[in-house]
Design a protein around this motif. Structure first.
Motif, PDB file in Angstrom:
ATOM      1  N   MET A  85       1.797  27.067  21.664  1.00 32.35           N
ATOM      2  CA  MET A  85       2.281  28.192  22.483  1.00 32.35           C
ATOM      3  C   MET A  85       3.181  27.787  23.490  1.00 32.35           C
ATOM      4  N   ASP A  86       4.327  28.722  23.656  1.00 34.60           N
ATOM      5  CA  ASP A  86       5.345  28.444  24.769  1.00 34.60           C
ATOM      6  C   ASP A  86       4.891  28.611  26.162  1.00 34.60           C
ATOM      7  N   ASN A  87       5.598  28.541  27.100  1.00 36.23           N
ATOM      8  CA  ASN A  87       5.225  28.651  28.458  1.00 36.23           C
ATOM      9  C   ASN A  87       4.987  30.056  28.887  1.00 36.23           C
ATOM     10  N   ASN A  88       5.198  31.081  27.994  1.00 38.43           N
ATOM     11  CA  ASN A  88       4.778  32.288  28.644  1.00 38.43           C
ATOM     12  C   ASN A  88       3.603  32.895  27.596  1.00 38.43           C
ATOM     13  N   GLY A  89       2.821  31.822  26.911  1.00 36.35           N
ATOM     14  CA  GLY A  89       1.578  31.948  26.227  1.00 36.35           C
ATOM     15  C   GLY A  89       1.974  32.921  24.887  1.00 36.35           C
ATOM     16  N   ASN A  90       3.171  32.583  24.299  1.00 39.02           N
ATOM     17  CA  ASN A  90       3.618  33.238  23.116  1.00 39.02           C
ATOM     18  C   ASN A  90       3.580  32.274  21.784  1.00 39.02           C
ATOM     19  N   ILE A  91       3.183  32.727  20.707  1.00 38.52           N
ATOM     20  CA  ILE A  91       3.360  31.748  19.771  1.00 38.52           C
ATOM     21  C   ILE A  91       4.097  32.451  18.486  1.00 38.52           C
ATOM     22  N   SER A  92       4.495  31.784  17.730  1.00 39.36           N
ATOM     23  CA  SER A  92       5.369  32.281  16.450  1.00 39.36           C
ATOM     24  C   SER A  92       4.378  32.166  15.412  1.00 39.36           C
ATOM     25  N   PHE A  93       4.810  33.198  14.411  1.00 39.90           N
ATOM     26  CA  PHE A  93       4.023  33.193  13.111  1.00 39.90           C
ATOM     27  C   PHE A  93       3.739  32.202  12.398  1.00 39.90           C
ATOM     28  N   VAL A  94       4.751  31.256  12.437  1.00 46.03           N
ATOM     29  CA  VAL A  94       4.967  30.085  11.673  1.00 46.03           C
ATOM     30  C   VAL A  94       4.171  29.135  12.377  1.00 46.03           C
ATOM     31  N   HIS A 131      -2.930  39.177  14.284  1.00 51.38           N
ATOM     32  CA  HIS A 131      -1.990  40.597  14.463  1.00 51.38           C
ATOM     33  C   HIS A 131      -2.845  41.773  13.921  1.00 51.38           C
ATOM     34  N   THR A 132      -3.775  41.662  13.249  1.00 53.47           N
ATOM     35  CA  THR A 132      -4.448  42.876  12.804  1.00 53.47           C
ATOM     36  C   THR A 132      -5.391  43.227  13.998  1.00 53.47           C
ATOM     37  N   LYS A 133      -5.897  42.173  14.808  1.00 50.23           N
ATOM     38  CA  LYS A 133      -6.459  42.631  16.162  1.00 50.23           C
ATOM     39  C   LYS A 133      -5.594  43.278  17.103  1.00 50.23           C
ATOM     40  N   VAL A 134      -4.409  42.881  17.188  1.00 53.01           N
ATOM     41  CA  VAL A 134      -3.386  43.708  18.078  1.00 53.01           C
ATOM     42  C   VAL A 134      -3.197  45.258  17.575  1.00 53.01           C
ATOM     43  N   LYS A 135      -3.220  45.385  16.403  1.00 54.04           N
ATOM     44  CA  LYS A 135      -3.136  46.683  15.703  1.00 54.04           C
ATOM     45  C   LYS A 135      -4.328  47.756  16.196  1.00 54.04           C
ATOM     46  N   PHE A 136      -5.503  47.223  16.435  1.00 59.87           N
ATOM     47  CA  PHE A 136      -6.856  47.855  16.688  1.00 59.87           C
ATOM     48  C   PHE A 136      -6.814  47.952  18.032  1.00 59.87           C
ATOM     49  N   GLN A 137      -6.277  47.213  19.140  1.00 52.48           N
ATOM     50  CA  GLN A 137      -6.538  47.397  20.485  1.00 52.48           C
ATOM     51  C   GLN A 137      -6.147  48.636  20.959  1.00 52.48           C
ATOM     52  N   ASP A 138      -6.921  49.133  21.883  1.00 47.60           N
ATOM     53  CA  ASP A 138      -6.674  50.433  22.732  1.00 47.60           C
ATOM     54  C   ASP A 138      -5.527  50.415  23.600  1.00 47.60           C
ATOM     55  N   GLU A 139      -5.010  51.226  24.201  1.00 42.75           N
ATOM     56  CA  GLU A 139      -3.848  51.147  24.927  1.00 42.75           C
ATOM     57  C   GLU A 139      -3.910  50.215  26.405  1.00 42.75           C
ATOM     58  N   ASN A 140      -5.045  49.885  26.516  1.00 45.88           N
ATOM     59  CA  ASN A 140      -5.414  48.650  27.462  1.00 45.88           C
ATOM     60  C   ASN A 140      -5.291  47.480  27.079  1.00 45.88           C
ATOM     61  N   GLY A 141      -4.988  47.213  25.688  1.00 42.95           N
ATOM     62  CA  GLY A 141      -5.007  45.802  25.196  1.00 42.95           C
ATOM     63  C   GLY A 141      -6.548  45.308  25.012  1.00 42.95           C
ATOM     64  N   TYR A 142      -7.444  46.118  24.666  1.00 41.40           N
ATOM     65  CA  TYR A 142      -9.009  45.838  24.656  1.00 41.40           C
ATOM     66  C   TYR A 142      -9.388  45.998  23.424  1.00 41.40           C
ATOM     67  N   ASN A 143     -10.174  44.857  22.712  1.00 44.82           N
ATOM     68  CA  ASN A 143     -10.786  45.136  21.354  1.00 44.82           C
ATOM     69  C   ASN A 143     -12.196  45.325  21.353  1.00 44.82           C
ATOM     70  N   SER A 144     -12.605  46.495  20.954  1.00 42.88           N
ATOM     71  CA  SER A 144     -14.018  46.966  20.721  1.00 42.88           C
ATOM     72  C   SER A 144     -14.702  45.968  19.895  1.00 42.88           C
ATOM     73  N   PRO A 145     -16.108  45.947  19.894  1.00 39.42           N
ATOM     74  CA  PRO A 145     -16.527  44.979  19.031  1.00 39.42           C
ATOM     75  C   PRO A 145     -16.669  45.464  17.390  1.00 39.42           C
ATOM     76  N   LEU A 146     -16.543  46.480  17.098  1.00 37.27           N
ATOM     77  CA  LEU A 146     -16.089  47.260  15.798  1.00 37.27           C
ATOM     78  C   LEU A 146     -14.735  46.798  15.312  1.00 37.27           C
ATOM     79  N   SER A 147     -13.783  46.746  16.385  1.00 33.75           N
ATOM     80  CA  SER A 147     -12.501  46.742  15.963  1.00 33.75           C
ATOM     81  C   SER A 147     -12.245  45.125  15.603  1.00 33.75           C
ATOM     82  N   LEU A 148     -13.254  44.200  16.202  1.00 38.88           N
ATOM     83  CA  LEU A 148     -13.057  42.682  15.934  1.00 38.88           C
ATOM     84  C   LEU A 148     -13.825  42.765  14.490  1.00 38.88           C
TER      85      LEU A 148
END
Length: 519
Positions: free
Chosen positions: A270-279, A356-373
């Motif tokens: 990860m970089d200093n901002n907590g981001n990571i590239s796909f590669v 990346h699939t987890k991100v698509k199932f997050q609600d508007e607050n960025g939270y993943n429910s157990p079902l989405s996981l």
């Protein structure tokens, strides 16, 4: 509402009057030091330490004087940071890790009439001053300017331990403890996932070991369902769990090291901002897949020999210990090349797709429910499991003891040539359906268990945590979900009042008295 609006307007007018006081000649400009004085005395409640430390640098990046429009835009930006976060999430389709350019941000902000190009320009100036000059903004960048003020707890924790108070305290010992914590939870999660889908795994193994081209030409099973029915008919229901014990003994460290190494490598890449590239995500997954082979190969070869033992009626009872003694240390790693060929690409595909699939199932607050996981883990398992099936078929053929008259293989390339020559290309995809049906739900259950355990047994190492799985998430407003007080004498409203009072302090700079309840 009227009182809040009054406070807002009062502070705005107060700032305007302060500007006029320093602009004695009415030129519409003030000095950078005057700007610093106004902001620290009147608007300090809107500024984080990162903004306050770079205030003059941001203001003088284009000019040595501060104009009135710039002054108003700067204050408007600080007041509208929650709106800026919504614009960012709209631009990234609710992803909190993607970096957004100024042009992309402006395009997303076009529907928000309250936001001006000058405010967006100032926002990017602040980010460039407080972080590396990339010309892009992430959600973490916005958090540094305006952290969330109120959080609601989504899940009751069984344990809530804070080992360190700051990132500076993360020494080698704390990092070792963190990886031990991940390893332990990964072992538990792996055992749960393996038990849930073991019957499917047994059917998959028997389908892959079924051969044509030898003198035993008659197929034992017509399909995966036919295999399942025959196992139950001839071996009983327990036949579907033949070899489960050694599987559980091996799957715990296998899944534990896989999940731990993936998390560890993601942290390092990860970089200093907590981001990571796909590669980098693929590299982390590949390292995880390679590291698990030390446990996977012995586990697989013992499990497979136990699973196919029931196909021969005259065969005596075989135990896991007997298989280990027969093979010896080096024999336990027979087919290791094929195991590497399967596990490295599997993990390189699975973990990035899951993230990346987890991100698509997050609600508007960025939270993943157990079902989405669970769904995210299952979806990611489909391409990962299906695309590496040829390597899995080769590994199975190398590790199973060939019966009289069946083709034998000396290695990966020899097995590839003989399977292609005798059975055709389709043989490499035998058991693909059963493999997907096994791997997809297994990893869904495993990753669900792994992340839920991290929420229930929360230990704060001041390191990274899985996105969307934090136990606390920012709410849209105080009234979004009321939480009743556990005190029987309360009639309600206390939890709702807390964020309102906190908001008054953070937005308007009012210091309300603090009281401590003593019993």
């Amino acid at each position: 509402m009227e009182f809040s609006q009054f406070l807002h307007d009062f502070h705005e007018e107060y700032a305007v009057e302060a500007f006029r006081q320093f602009d004695k000649e009415g030129t519409g400009f003030i000095t950078p030091m005057d700007f610093l004085n106004i902001m620290k005395n009147i608007k300090s409640h809107l500024m984080t330490e990162a903004v306050a430390n770079n205030l003059v640098a941001v203001a003088t990046s284009n000019s040595y004087r501060i104009s009135f429009p710039f002054f108003m835009a700067f204050n408007s930006l600080l007041n509208q940071m929650e709106l800026m976060k919504k614009i960012y999430l709209q631009a990234t389709s609710n992803s909190r890790t993607l970096a957004v350019t100024k042009e992309e941000f402006l395009h997303s902000a076009q529907m928000m009439s309250q936001v001006t190009p000058l405010e967006v320009d100032i926002l990017y100036r602040i980010v460039d001053m407080t972080e590396e000059r990339t010309g892009k903004v992430t959600y973490a960048s916005l958090q540094k300017i305006a952290p969330e003020q109120y959080f609601k707890q989504m899940q009751r924790r069984i344990a809530d331990v804070h080992l360190v108070q700051s990132v500076d305290e993360r020494g080698v010992f704390i990092q070792i403890l963190e990886n031990t914590y991940r390893f332990t939870l990964g072992a538990l999660a792996g055992a749960v996932g393996a038990t849930a889908v073991y019957p499917i795994d047994l059917v998959k193994t028997r389908m892959q070991n079924q051969r044509t081209g030898s003198f035993i030409g008659e197929l034992m099973y017509k399909s995966s369902w036919d295999c399942c029915k025959k196992v139950v008919r001839h071996e009983g229901l327990g036949g579907l769990y033949r070899g489960l014990v050694p599987q559980l003994m091996g799957v715990a460290p296998e899944k534990a090291i896989k999940l731990t190494v993936n998390d560890l490598m993601r942290d390092k890449l990860m970089d200093n901002n907590g981001n990571i590239s796909f590669v980098s995500e693929m590299v982390a997954g590949a390292c995880a897949g390679g590291s698990q082979v030390v446990f996977t190969n012995p586990l697989e070869i013992v499990k497979i020999r136990l699973q196919v033992a029931g196909e021969i009626a005259s065969h005596g009872k075989i135990s896991a210990l007997g298989v280990v003694k027969e093979l010896g240390l080096f024999g336990l790693y027979k087919g290791a090349k094929a195991c590497f060929l399967r596990d490295i690409p599997f993990s390189a595909i699975y973990f990035p797709v899951y993230a990346h699939t987890k991100v698509k199932f997050q609600d508007e607050n960025g939270y993943n429910s157990p079902l989405s996981l669970l769904v995210s883990g299952a979806i990611a398992g489909v391409p990962a499991a299906s695309l590496v099936t040829p390597a899995d078929v080769i590994k199975t053929r190398l590790q199973v003891v060939a019966r009289a008259g069946q083709t034998t293989y000396s290695g990966v390339f020899d097995a590839t040539k003989k399977i292609m020559a005798e059975e055709g290309f389709s043989a490499f995809w035998k058991g693909a359906g059963a493999r997907v049906l096994r791997s997809s739900p297994q990893f869904g259950v495993t990753l669900l268990t792994y992340e839920i355990l991290q929420r229930l047994f929360y230990v704060d190492f001041k390191g990274t945590r899985p996105t969307g799985s934090e136990a606390q998430i920012p709410t849209k407003g105080a009234l979004s979900e009321q939480k009743l007080s556990e005190n029987k004498d309360h009639i309600g409203g206390f939890q709702v009042a807390l964020p309102i009072l906190s908001g008054i302090e953070s937005k308007f700079g009012l210091c309300l008295p603090k009281f401590e309840i003593r019993t």
